[in-house]
Design an enzyme around this catalytic site. Sequence first.
Site, short mmCIF file in Angstrom:
data_model
loop_
_atom_site.label_atom_id
_atom_site.label_comp_id
_atom_site.label_asym_id
_atom_site.label_seq_id
_atom_site.Cartn_x
_atom_site.Cartn_y
_atom_site.Cartn_z
N GLN A 134 -5.09 -2.78 7.78
CA GLN A 134 -4.99 -1.60 8.63
C GLN A 134 -4.73 -1.99 10.08
O GLN A 134 -3.88 -1.40 10.75
CB GLN A 134 -6.28 -0.78 8.53
N ASP A 223 -12.56 6.50 13.96
CA ASP A 223 -12.68 6.50 12.51
C ASP A 223 -13.78 7.49 12.15
O ASP A 223 -14.54 7.95 13.02
CB ASP A 223 -13.02 5.09 12.01
N ARG A 291 1.37 0.72 7.38
CA ARG A 291 0.60 0.00 6.36
C ARG A 291 1.57 -0.62 5.35
O ARG A 291 1.40 -1.76 4.91
CB ARG A 291 -0.37 0.94 5.66
#
Length: 304
Positions: A134, A223, A291
């Site tokens: 990531q 996050d 990604r």
Amino acid sequence: MQNKHLLKLLDLSREEIHEVLDLADQLKYDQKHGIPHEVLKGKTLAMIFSKNSTRTRVSFEVGMFQLGGHALFLSNAVSQIGRGEPVQDTARVLSRYCDGIMIRTFAQQEVEDLAKYGSIPVINGLTDFSHPCQVLADLMTIREHKAKLEGLKICYIGDGNNMANSIIVGGLKCGMNVSVACPADYQPHSDVLSFAGAVTDARFELTDDPMAAAKNADVIFTDVWASMGMEGEAAKRQHDFVSYQVNSDLLSVAHADCMVQHCLPAHRGEEITEEVFEAHAGEIFDEAENRLHAQKAVMALLMK
């Protein structure tokens, strides 16, 4: 890459990170322009999933297809891994069948043990300690938008989890200034803080003040407050992190052209507001797309 595996960003040098990013840029160009790049033709990747996934599974599976190889999905529900087969036996068996292993799991030690006992490359698709793929995609995205990495200030707001750990390591290794704002009881891993304390060519700041951390930031990361496996702590974490939201007030102290990055899935209205998410959706979904390209570069470098 001198390393045989990608277990955590702590294992990579600055030069190896840039090698991945440079190849990722090339593979993205090739894919966008229909240029064949089947450098893993005939190769097979075993994908072990102890945690559910959208982006990790799709990006690795599509990536192997585009590289000319094949990916095998192994969940705990359909393999002997979930029934207690020792990791060393799994590593030895898969090494006889496949050319690489990607694993998305809880314990970092499981990834390390696969690499120790197996004889093929192992890629960490996520653990509770580290999320290297990531953050390679994040660095790729920042470089696309900002044309550089070194000297930029990146800021992480929220839980000191695997994302915080990997952002700190990846950012500092690339010569970026890194600031992190976490509540006192949710700080990054001690190994990562020890690494950060030894870095001499970039500045690291750890604080419990989100506004201080975000001041003059070029990129802000966040996050979810309760990662997978922490659902039982969700109510407490919502209370503890209520002042750690990425919102317009926080962005007001960053640079005017500050990017926002989120590894997804996002809980809009918790760690990030709907307004900020949508204003920066282009950057966030560039990050998600990358990604694919970053992981293709990792696989190509490790499995050729």
